[in-house]
Design a protein around this motif. Sequence first.
Motif, PDB file in Angstrom:
ATOM      1  N   ARG A   1       0.826  -1.217   0.000  1.00  0.00           N
ATOM      2  CA  ARG A   1       0.000   0.000   0.000  1.00  0.00           C
ATOM      3  C   ARG A   1       0.857   1.263   0.000  1.00  0.00           C
ATOM      4  O   ARG A   1       0.563   2.239  -0.701  1.00  0.00           O
ATOM      5  CB  ARG A   1      -0.929  -0.007   1.213  1.00  0.00           C
ATOM      6  CG  ARG A   1      -1.941  -1.155   1.200  1.00  0.00           C
ATOM      7  CD  ARG A   1      -2.838  -1.139   2.414  1.00  0.00           C
ATOM      8  NE  ARG A   1      -3.586  -2.393   2.519  1.00  0.00           N
ATOM      9  CZ  ARG A   1      -3.450  -3.262   3.509  1.00  0.00           C
ATOM     10  NH1 ARG A   1      -2.606  -3.012   4.511  1.00  0.00           N
ATOM     11  NH2 ARG A   1      -4.152  -4.379   3.531  1.00  0.00           N
TER      12      ARG A   1
ATOM     13  N   GLU B   1       2.757 -14.920  -2.423  1.00  0.00           N
ATOM     14  CA  GLU B   1       1.298 -14.955  -2.514  1.00  0.00           C
ATOM     15  C   GLU B   1       0.657 -13.788  -1.757  1.00  0.00           C
ATOM     16  O   GLU B   1      -0.331 -13.204  -2.222  1.00  0.00           O
ATOM     17  CB  GLU B   1       0.765 -16.283  -1.966  1.00  0.00           C
ATOM     18  CG  GLU B   1       1.091 -17.498  -2.820  1.00  0.00           C
ATOM     19  CD  GLU B   1       2.474 -18.072  -2.574  1.00  0.00           C
ATOM     20  OE1 GLU B   1       2.818 -19.109  -3.184  1.00  0.00           O
ATOM     21  OE2 GLU B   1       3.227 -17.491  -1.753  1.00  0.00           O
ATOM     22  N   THR B   2       1.219 -13.447  -0.613  1.00  0.00           N
ATOM     23  CA  THR B   2       0.686 -12.338   0.192  1.00  0.00           C
ATOM     24  C   THR B   2       0.825 -11.015  -0.551  1.00  0.00           C
ATOM     25  O   THR B   2      -0.113 -10.208  -0.618  1.00  0.00           O
ATOM     26  CB  THR B   2       1.422 -12.258   1.538  1.00  0.00           C
ATOM     27  OG1 THR B   2       1.230 -13.474   2.260  1.00  0.00           O
ATOM     28  CG2 THR B   2       0.914 -11.087   2.378  1.00  0.00           C
TER      29      THR B   2
ATOM     30  N   LYS C   1      -1.490 -11.021  -3.750  1.00  0.00           N
ATOM     31  CA  LYS C   1      -2.910 -10.973  -3.396  1.00  0.00           C
ATOM     32  C   LYS C   1      -3.327  -9.550  -3.040  1.00  0.00           C
ATOM     33  O   LYS C   1      -4.398  -9.079  -3.445  1.00  0.00           O
ATOM     34  CB  LYS C   1      -3.199 -11.914  -2.231  1.00  0.00           C
ATOM     35  CG  LYS C   1      -4.674 -11.990  -1.862  1.00  0.00           C
ATOM     36  CD  LYS C   1      -4.913 -12.980  -0.726  1.00  0.00           C
ATOM     37  CE  LYS C   1      -6.389 -13.049  -0.349  1.00  0.00           C
ATOM     38  NZ  LYS C   1      -6.624 -14.001   0.775  1.00  0.00           N
ATOM     39  N   THR C   2      -2.466  -8.848  -2.304  1.00  0.00           N
ATOM     40  CA  THR C   2      -2.780  -7.457  -1.941  1.00  0.00           C
ATOM     41  C   THR C   2      -2.837  -6.578  -3.178  1.00  0.00           C
ATOM     42  O   THR C   2      -3.757  -5.767  -3.346  1.00  0.00           O
ATOM     43  CB  THR C   2      -1.738  -6.905  -0.951  1.00  0.00           C
ATOM     44  OG1 THR C   2      -1.629  -7.778   0.174  1.00  0.00           O
ATOM     45  CG2 THR C   2      -2.120  -5.516  -0.479  1.00  0.00           C
TER      46      THR C   2
ATOM     47  N   ASP D   1      -3.425  -7.515  -6.259  1.00  0.00           N
ATOM     48  CA  ASP D   1      -4.548  -7.912  -7.102  1.00  0.00           C
ATOM     49  C   ASP D   1      -5.879  -7.433  -6.544  1.00  0.00           C
ATOM     50  O   ASP D   1      -6.677  -6.788  -7.248  1.00  0.00           O
ATOM     51  CB  ASP D   1      -4.561  -9.438  -7.250  1.00  0.00           C
ATOM     52  CG  ASP D   1      -5.624  -9.915  -8.216  1.00  0.00           C
ATOM     53  OD1 ASP D   1      -5.657  -9.410  -9.352  1.00  0.00           O
ATOM     54  OD2 ASP D   1      -6.444 -10.770  -7.830  1.00  0.00           O
ATOM     55  N   GLU D   2      -6.129  -7.712  -5.280  1.00  0.00           N
ATOM     56  CA  GLU D   2      -7.447  -7.410  -4.704  1.00  0.00           C
ATOM     57  C   GLU D   2      -7.658  -5.919  -4.441  1.00  0.00           C
ATOM     58  O   GLU D   2      -8.768  -5.404  -4.646  1.00  0.00           O
ATOM     59  CB  GLU D   2      -7.625  -8.207  -3.408  1.00  0.00           C
ATOM     60  CG  GLU D   2      -7.713  -9.710  -3.638  1.00  0.00           C
ATOM     61  CD  GLU D   2      -8.017 -10.486  -2.365  1.00  0.00           C
ATOM     62  OE1 GLU D   2      -8.027  -9.858  -1.283  1.00  0.00           O
ATOM     63  OE2 GLU D   2      -8.233 -11.701  -2.462  1.00  0.00           O
ATOM     64  N   GLU D   3      -6.607  -5.224  -3.998  1.00  0.00           N
ATOM     65  CA  GLU D   3      -6.790  -3.830  -3.611  1.00  0.00           C
ATOM     66  C   GLU D   3      -6.496  -2.819  -4.723  1.00  0.00           C
ATOM     67  O   GLU D   3      -6.900  -1.664  -4.631  1.00  0.00           O
ATOM     68  CB  GLU D   3      -5.932  -3.518  -2.383  1.00  0.00           C
ATOM     69  CG  GLU D   3      -6.318  -4.351  -1.157  1.00  0.00           C
ATOM     70  CD  GLU D   3      -5.571  -3.929   0.099  1.00  0.00           C
ATOM     71  OE1 GLU D   3      -5.072  -2.787   0.148  1.00  0.00           O
ATOM     72  OE2 GLU D   3      -5.483  -4.761   1.033  1.00  0.00           O
ATOM     73  N   TYR D   4      -5.803  -3.278  -5.789  1.00  0.00           N
ATOM     74  CA  TYR D   4      -5.432  -2.323  -6.834  1.00  0.00           C
ATOM     75  C   TYR D   4      -5.886  -2.736  -8.236  1.00  0.00           C
ATOM     76  O   TYR D   4      -6.471  -1.923  -8.952  1.00  0.00           O
ATOM     77  CB  TYR D   4      -3.918  -2.068  -6.785  1.00  0.00           C
ATOM     78  CG  TYR D   4      -3.524  -1.363  -5.512  1.00  0.00           C
ATOM     79  CD1 TYR D   4      -3.614   0.015  -5.413  1.00  0.00           C
ATOM     80  CD2 TYR D   4      -3.127  -2.087  -4.383  1.00  0.00           C
ATOM     81  CE1 TYR D   4      -3.310   0.670  -4.223  1.00  0.00           C
ATOM     82  CE2 TYR D   4      -2.815  -1.448  -3.194  1.00  0.00           C
ATOM     83  CZ  TYR D   4      -2.913  -0.065  -3.119  1.00  0.00           C
ATOM     84  OH  TYR D   4      -2.624   0.580  -1.934  1.00  0.00           O
TER      85      TYR D   4
ATOM     86  N   LYS E   1      -8.204  -5.180  -9.095  1.00  0.00           N
ATOM     87  CA  LYS E   1      -9.656  -5.384  -9.123  1.00  0.00           C
ATOM     88  C   LYS E   1     -10.447  -4.114  -8.830  1.00  0.00           C
ATOM     89  O   LYS E   1     -11.629  -4.025  -9.169  1.00  0.00           O
ATOM     90  CB  LYS E   1     -10.040  -6.494  -8.148  1.00  0.00           C
ATOM     91  CG  LYS E   1      -9.573  -7.873  -8.613  1.00  0.00           C
ATOM     92  CD  LYS E   1      -9.949  -8.967  -7.641  1.00  0.00           C
ATOM     93  CE  LYS E   1      -9.489 -10.332  -8.158  1.00  0.00           C
ATOM     94  NZ  LYS E   1      -9.777 -11.432  -7.190  1.00  0.00           N
ATOM     95  N   THR E   2      -9.806  -3.128  -8.244  1.00  0.00           N
ATOM     96  CA  THR E   2     -10.485  -1.848  -7.990  1.00  0.00           C
ATOM     97  C   THR E   2     -10.219  -0.827  -9.098  1.00  0.00           C
ATOM     98  O   THR E   2     -10.684   0.315  -9.022  1.00  0.00           O
ATOM     99  CB  THR E   2     -10.026  -1.248  -6.644  1.00  0.00           C
ATOM    100  OG1 THR E   2      -8.609  -1.038  -6.684  1.00  0.00           O
ATOM    101  CG2 THR E   2     -10.380  -2.171  -5.492  1.00  0.00           C
TER     102      THR E   2
ATOM    103  N   THR F   1      -2.590 -14.640  -9.452  1.00  0.00           N
ATOM    104  CA  THR F   1      -3.088 -13.585 -10.326  1.00  0.00           C
ATOM    105  C   THR F   1      -2.455 -13.708 -11.702  1.00  0.00           C
ATOM    106  O   THR F   1      -1.475 -14.441 -11.892  1.00  0.00           O
ATOM    107  CB  THR F   1      -2.757 -12.195  -9.735  1.00  0.00           C
ATOM    108  OG1 THR F   1      -3.348 -11.174 -10.538  1.00  0.00           O
ATOM    109  CG2 THR F   1      -1.247 -11.964  -9.681  1.00  0.00           C
TER     110      THR F   1
END
Length: 329
Positions: free
Chosen positions: A98, A129-130, A133-134, A136-139, A141-142, A165
């Motif tokens: 972030r 993976e950690t 995943k962050t 992919d999901e927070e940036y 996909k948004t 991803t």
Amino acid sequence: MPQLVGKEIGSTGYGLMGLTWRPQPQPKEASFKAMKAALEAGCNFWNGGELYGTADFNSLHLLEEYFTKYPEDAEKVVLSIKGGLNNMMPDGSPEGVRKSMDNCLKILNGKKSLDIFEYARVDPKVPIETTLKTLDEEYVKTGKLGAIGLSEVSAATIERAIKVTKIAAVEVEVSLWSMDIFQNGVAETCAKHGIPIAAYSPIGRGMLSGEIKKPEDIPEGDFRRHMPRFQPGTFDKNLELVKELEKIAKQKGCTPAQLAIGWVKHFSEKDGNPTIIPIPGATTEARISENSKDVSLTTQEEAEINEILKSFPIEGGRYGGPGAQLMNG
């Protein structure tokens, strides 16, 4: 033509990596002219980094100013940025992701979308993976980030990453004196999964251009002065390879740099290889023009170069110290 994130990489198939750190940055207007020249030459894959420069002025700041001045160019460029470092060490934690991503987006200030983001190195303390995943999901996909890339990773890490991803590209050093990906499984793995390789330093960090004749030719403060291949002793041995390549370039009627880039490009999609996009560094219009000239190799020239590589093995590692420990993460 090769593609990245659904966009064609210009007519030459080359990228541009003129956005790296240098000890004495040139005036902005000179950089802008080089960037304009790159687009005109068909070099629309631009690779920069949060780490290329200082916190107050790095390649992201330069990009923001360029696209403020030339907003019409924003959609023409496929922009890939490396980040994820804290005090030049990778921080792959969600907090680290972030911090880096939000900073990059803040500096770009909406003037250009971030097409690809890649961690400069894998954090050995955090599962890949950690980190992914962050991102992919927070940036992704948004809608804040176009896609995710990898940098200086092993074949095993690529296999782990694609389970989390989609990977847009893998960036790694490839040149006449950095052929590791063809022996360590990275090229094979990328080909298997249809992942392009962004080949940085295809001119051997400038050495293969023939313009660096001695260690003292490297500017003060330049990090190459600390790299194993540029040290006294190893430098002289590696220079012998350059001299032999210069002979072939002269016979071919091209520059050593053009020969070196052409060598990297000729591996693209050959013998089961993935798409390989050379991203040579360049800071001037003249260098852009030189690097973007398409030079192909004949079967005989390829054989001659192979014989030279066998006769003059490269001395010294690609990185030394902590940098060497973070390779092939």
